[in-house]
Write a protein that holds these residues in place. Structure first.
Motif, short mmCIF file in Angstrom:
data_model
loop_
_atom_site.label_atom_id
_atom_site.label_comp_id
_atom_site.label_asym_id
_atom_site.label_seq_id
_atom_site.Cartn_x
_atom_site.Cartn_y
_atom_site.Cartn_z
N LEU A 99 43.99 -15.43 -15.98
CA LEU A 99 42.57 -15.76 -16.20
C LEU A 99 41.82 -14.58 -16.79
CD1 LEU A 99 41.79 -17.77 -12.93
CD2 LEU A 99 42.15 -18.68 -15.24
N GLU A 100 42.21 -13.35 -16.41
CA GLU A 100 41.52 -12.17 -16.95
C GLU A 100 42.10 -11.72 -18.29
OE1 GLU A 100 38.88 -10.73 -16.22
OE2 GLU A 100 38.42 -10.90 -14.09
N GLY A 101 43.24 -12.28 -18.69
CA GLY A 101 43.87 -11.81 -19.93
C GLY A 101 44.55 -10.47 -19.75
N GLY A 102 45.05 -10.20 -18.54
CA GLY A 102 45.76 -8.95 -18.28
C GLY A 102 47.26 -9.16 -18.32
N THR A 103 48.01 -8.05 -18.23
CA THR A 103 49.46 -8.14 -18.27
C THR A 103 50.06 -8.37 -16.88
OG1 THR A 103 49.56 -5.74 -18.11
CG2 THR A 103 49.73 -6.71 -20.31
N ALA A 104 49.36 -7.95 -15.82
CA ALA A 104 49.89 -8.12 -14.46
C ALA A 104 48.76 -7.85 -13.48
CB ALA A 104 51.04 -7.14 -14.19
N ALA A 105 48.99 -8.23 -12.22
CA ALA A 105 47.98 -8.00 -11.19
C ALA A 105 48.64 -7.69 -9.87
CB ALA A 105 47.05 -9.21 -11.05
N LEU A 106 47.86 -7.12 -8.96
CA LEU A 106 48.33 -6.77 -7.64
C LEU A 106 47.25 -7.13 -6.63
CD1 LEU A 106 50.38 -4.92 -5.87
CD2 LEU A 106 48.40 -3.44 -5.86
N ALA A 107 47.60 -8.02 -5.68
CA ALA A 107 46.63 -8.43 -4.67
C ALA A 107 46.65 -7.48 -3.49
CB ALA A 107 46.94 -9.85 -4.20
N THR A 108 45.51 -7.33 -2.85
CA THR A 108 45.37 -6.44 -1.69
C THR A 108 44.59 -7.16 -0.59
OG1 THR A 108 43.35 -5.53 -2.63
CG2 THR A 108 45.37 -4.33 -3.09
N ALA A 109 44.50 -6.52 0.57
CA ALA A 109 43.88 -7.16 1.72
C ALA A 109 42.39 -7.37 1.57
CB ALA A 109 44.17 -6.34 2.98
N SER A 110 41.74 -6.59 0.70
CA SER A 110 40.30 -6.73 0.48
C SER A 110 39.96 -6.06 -0.85
CB SER A 110 39.51 -6.05 1.60
OG SER A 110 39.70 -4.64 1.51
N GLY A 111 38.73 -6.26 -1.29
CA GLY A 111 38.27 -5.58 -2.51
C GLY A 111 38.25 -4.07 -2.32
N HIS A 112 37.83 -3.64 -1.13
CA HIS A 112 37.83 -2.20 -0.84
C HIS A 112 39.24 -1.61 -0.95
CE1 HIS A 112 33.74 -1.67 0.07
NE2 HIS A 112 33.87 -0.75 0.99
N ALA A 113 40.23 -2.34 -0.41
CA ALA A 113 41.62 -1.87 -0.48
C ALA A 113 42.06 -1.78 -1.94
CB ALA A 113 42.53 -2.81 0.30
N ALA A 114 41.63 -2.72 -2.76
CA ALA A 114 42.00 -2.69 -4.18
C ALA A 114 41.50 -1.40 -4.82
CB ALA A 114 41.42 -3.91 -4.90
N GLN A 115 40.28 -0.99 -4.45
CA GLN A 115 39.72 0.24 -5.04
C GLN A 115 40.50 1.48 -4.60
OE1 GLN A 115 35.28 -1.62 -5.76
NE2 GLN A 115 35.47 -0.04 -4.21
N VAL A 116 40.85 1.56 -3.32
CA VAL A 116 41.63 2.71 -2.84
C VAL A 116 42.96 2.78 -3.57
CG1 VAL A 116 42.77 3.78 -0.87
CG2 VAL A 116 40.57 2.67 -0.55
N VAL A 117 43.64 1.63 -3.66
CA VAL A 117 44.97 1.61 -4.28
C VAL A 117 44.87 1.97 -5.77
CG1 VAL A 117 46.85 0.07 -4.96
CG2 VAL A 117 45.99 0.02 -2.62
N ALA A 118 43.88 1.44 -6.46
CA ALA A 118 43.75 1.73 -7.90
C ALA A 118 43.46 3.21 -8.14
CB ALA A 118 42.64 0.87 -8.51
N PHE A 119 42.51 3.77 -7.36
CA PHE A 119 42.15 5.17 -7.59
C PHE A 119 43.27 6.12 -7.16
CE2 PHE A 119 37.71 3.68 -8.01
CZ PHE A 119 37.37 4.38 -9.16
N GLN A 120 44.08 5.72 -6.19
CA GLN A 120 45.18 6.59 -5.76
C GLN A 120 46.14 6.86 -6.92
OE1 GLN A 120 48.40 4.99 -3.78
NE2 GLN A 120 49.13 6.90 -2.90
N GLN A 121 46.28 5.91 -7.84
CA GLN A 121 47.18 6.13 -8.97
C GLN A 121 46.58 7.07 -10.01
OE1 GLN A 121 49.80 4.87 -7.78
NE2 GLN A 121 48.49 3.72 -6.37
N LEU A 122 45.25 7.27 -9.94
CA LEU A 122 44.57 7.99 -11.02
C LEU A 122 44.13 9.39 -10.63
CD1 LEU A 122 42.24 5.07 -12.20
CD2 LEU A 122 44.47 5.73 -13.14
N LEU A 123 43.80 9.60 -9.35
CA LEU A 123 43.12 10.83 -8.94
C LEU A 123 44.00 11.70 -8.06
CD1 LEU A 123 39.63 9.40 -7.91
CD2 LEU A 123 40.33 10.23 -10.14
N ARG A 124 43.94 13.01 -8.30
CA ARG A 124 44.48 14.03 -7.39
C ARG A 124 43.29 14.70 -6.72
NH1 ARG A 124 49.16 12.79 -6.52
NH2 ARG A 124 48.02 10.88 -6.87
N PRO A 125 43.49 15.35 -5.57
CA PRO A 125 42.37 16.07 -4.95
C PRO A 125 41.71 17.02 -5.95
CG PRO A 125 44.22 15.98 -3.44
CD PRO A 125 44.72 15.43 -4.75
N GLY A 126 40.37 16.98 -6.02
CA GLY A 126 39.64 17.82 -6.96
C GLY A 126 39.27 17.11 -8.24
#
Lengths: 194, 426
Positions: B75-102
């Motif tokens: 529906l979004e026109g993306g290549t893949a998706a990952l469901a999580t327990a809540s919207g908040h959890a989705a944000q933690v999981v997404a940012f964990q792949q992008l950010l290091r401390p600092g």
């Protein structure tokens, strides 16, 4: 031939018709993509031949390594290339000396060489670039959907009973790349920038 | 049917779902199981090594949840998706792949209050630093870019004010900075806005809201657009570098244009653990089947209620981008021509007390902290969802003390207007 985008019908026809697949750059290391693509395609019934001059005398899941295309004793339907774009042209030149010619030359994810593709296509060979046959097989059979991937296929038919835990039919109605235009455009832009 | 592209409503019903191979069940079964048997030890090893597609454990993949994931990706026109327990959890999981401390990311100030809290407090404890910008002032995003910036985060339709974000303009800033644009598309849903078509690299949802749509199940999802080149420089080692968790596999090299979704699954979900229950996945995907019908009705009702309120003598202002008087009307026409959503705010001439009185006098609207339900909902953000913000931040995020937020449901609009009318005159 437009290599920015491939119709599912076209990819499906390739995967449904080729039988013998020679993989250039097959690795014996089980964490390398070439290793598990080789294994995956072998498990799905393709006659796989590993090519890697550094590994001659050894074998990959029971298939003996050969040093080059010319040492293969039977007609090759498809050559799957795990080498970067700079190494493609000599492989095409080699492939064009084969008799009979291969039907398909497939370059892996991240690999694109338009000049080499033109040369192969001029000899009547189909060319696929910047794709992975394991991902395409998994997508068109919907097996990859288990990873949440957009298979871009729909079907109202009952899936065949899985064999070895896998859904294997490629015969699903295709959504044909509608829906991931943005990813296709990004791949094209990346290529244009190179 | 060769390469025909199905429409949105067809995808909403069918994408990802095929009759069950074993039983022929047409509705997607609820695979309420923790684990899945292996064929043999070789099969197990190949699954654990990410070499085969298949199921190991419901914390990582589940065949019910994967139908939901594929459907939202389609529906979004993306290549893949990952469901999580809540919207908040989705944000933690997404940012964990992008950010290091600092590291830093830039976020619009106009966000759901829960996101503002999460970014300000929880993320800070991980060493992930949010830098705020103003989505009405594109230059404020440009000024916020530093060498530590790793992502830009916005909402397509911002909660609670119902303002529309200029996704394309902010996408240009992200491209220039060489970082991905993350768009929270919860209030729009892909029926109204598809952020990937406007330059988003990652789309996030709270599935709890309009996608699930019935106020009965929590969930979140991350959609990978497949557009970002994670290996261009060394900024995103989770995707470009050999992963010790998986014997040195490089995710982008191996998974190509859905590597981000795979990283969220095999590095994020696997190790952080906020998996969606298969039962919730079933409830949400059932909701999605009627998403186009519901969104049409939500938007039609919201526009009628907003027009009624803006003509009412007790109302000071209505912030609904679907009204021609809204400063966001032009952006709404561009990004959401089918409707400006169904969550908006208004303020009363009687101020804070009038707002409190209105909420208590309503008989059909439910007073609760959610949006995107079939039922119409009302809340006073300043004392609830945005209560932890200081007064300045409340006003900047559209939740000033005199503001009441509505989430318009799919009841008969005449009944909603009648309820507001009696509550305003009570």
């Amino acid at each position: 031939m437009n290599h920015d985008h491939y119709n599912d019908t076209w990819i499906r026809e390739i995967l449904n018709t080729v039988k013998t697949v020679a993989m250039i750059g097959a690795s014996p290391q089980n964490v390398r993509p070439s290793y598990f693509v080789f294994k995956y395609l072998a498990e799905r019934g393709y006659d796989m031949i590993p090519i890697n001059p550094g590994q001659v005398g050894k074998s990959l899941i029971g298939k003996s390594f050969v040093a080059s295309l010319r040492e293969i004793d039977r007609p090759i339907d498809m050559i799957d290339i795990f080498r970067n774009a700079d190494h493609i042209m000599p492989i095409i030149d080699d492939a064009l000396t084969l008799n009979p010619l291969p039907k398909v030359i497939w370059m892996q994810l991240g690999v694109r060489n338009d000049e080499a593709a033109k040369k192969a296509e001029a000899a009547g060979i189909k060319v696929v670039m910047n794709r992975c046959p394991k991902i395409e097989y998994g997508r068109l059979s919907s097996e990859i959907s288990w990873m949440g991937v957009n298979s871009r296929t729909l079907s109202s038919k009952r899936a065949p009973i899985p064999t070895q835990g896998m859904r294997l039919s490629l015969n699903r109605a295709s959504v044909g790349g509608g829906g991931t235009d943005a990813a296709d455009r990004a791949a094209k832009n990346k290529n244009d920038a190179v | 049917m060769n390469d025909r592209i199905p429409g949105f409503a067809t995808l909403a019903v069918h994408a990802g779902a095929q009759p069950d191979p074993t039983t022929g069940a047409r509705a997607t079964p609820i695979y309420q199981t923790t684990s899945f048997v292996f064929n043999d030890s070789d099969h197990a090893a190949s699954l654990f090594g990410l070499q085969s597609f298949g199921n190991i454990y419901t914390r990582i993949t589940n065949p019910t949840t994967s139908v939901l994931e594929e459907r939202v990706a389609a529906l979004e026109g993306g290549t893949a998706a990952l469901a999580t327990a809540s919207g908040h959890a989705a944000q933690v999981v997404a940012f964990q792949q992008l950010l290091r401390p600092g590291d830093e990311f830039i976020a619009s100030r106009k966000l759901y209050g829960g996101s503002i809290n999460q970014f300000t407090h929880a993320f800070k404890s991980f060493g992930w630093n949010v830098v705020w910008a103003d989505s009405d002032d594109i230059a404020s995003f440009e000024r916020a870019v530093t060498p530590h910036t790793k992502a830009i985060f916005i909402e397509s339709i911002a909660n609670p004010g119902g303002s529309i974000t200029d996704i394309e303009a902010i996408s240009a800033v992200a491209r220039q900075a060489g970082v991905p644009l993350i768009v929270d598309n919860t209030l729009a849903t892909p029926y109204l806005i598809r952020p990937i078509d406007h330059g988003a690299d990652i789309v996030i949802h709270s599935l709890t809201k309009f996608l699930g749509g019935h106020g009965n199940s929590l969930g979140g999802i991350i959609v990978d657009a497949g557009t970002f080149d994670w290996s261009k420089d060394n900024k995103y080692p989770m995707l470009s570098e050999p992963r010790p968790e998986y014997h040195g596999i490089k995710l982008q090299e191996t998974f190509g244009n859905f590597a981000f979704a795979i990283a969220c699954r095999v590095l994020g979900l696997r190790d952080l653990g906020p998996a969606l229950s298969p039962f919730n996945a079933f409830m949400i995907m059932t909701g999605i089947e009627t998403l186009p019908l519901r969104m049409q009705r939500h938007c039609e009702n919201a526009k009628a209620v907003a027009e009624f309120l803006s003509a009412h003598p007790a109302v000071a202002a209505v912030n609904y981008a679907g009204l021609t008087s809204s400063p966001y009307y032009t952006l709404a026409r561009k990004y959401a021509p089918k409707g400006a959503g169904a969550v908006f705010t208004f303020s009363l001439k009687g101020g804070y007390e009038a707002g409190v009185s209105l909420v208590s006098n309503l008989k059909l609207f439910s007073h609760l902290a959610n949006v995107g339900d079939t039922r119409s909902l009302v809340i006073h953000p300043a004392s609830t969802t945005h209560s932890q913000l200081d007064d300045d931040a409340k006003t900047r995020s559209g939740a000033g003390p005199d503001v009441v937020r509505l989430s318009i449901g799919i009841e008969d609009k005449e009944d909603l207007i009648a309820d507001l009318e009696q509550a305003l005159s009570a």
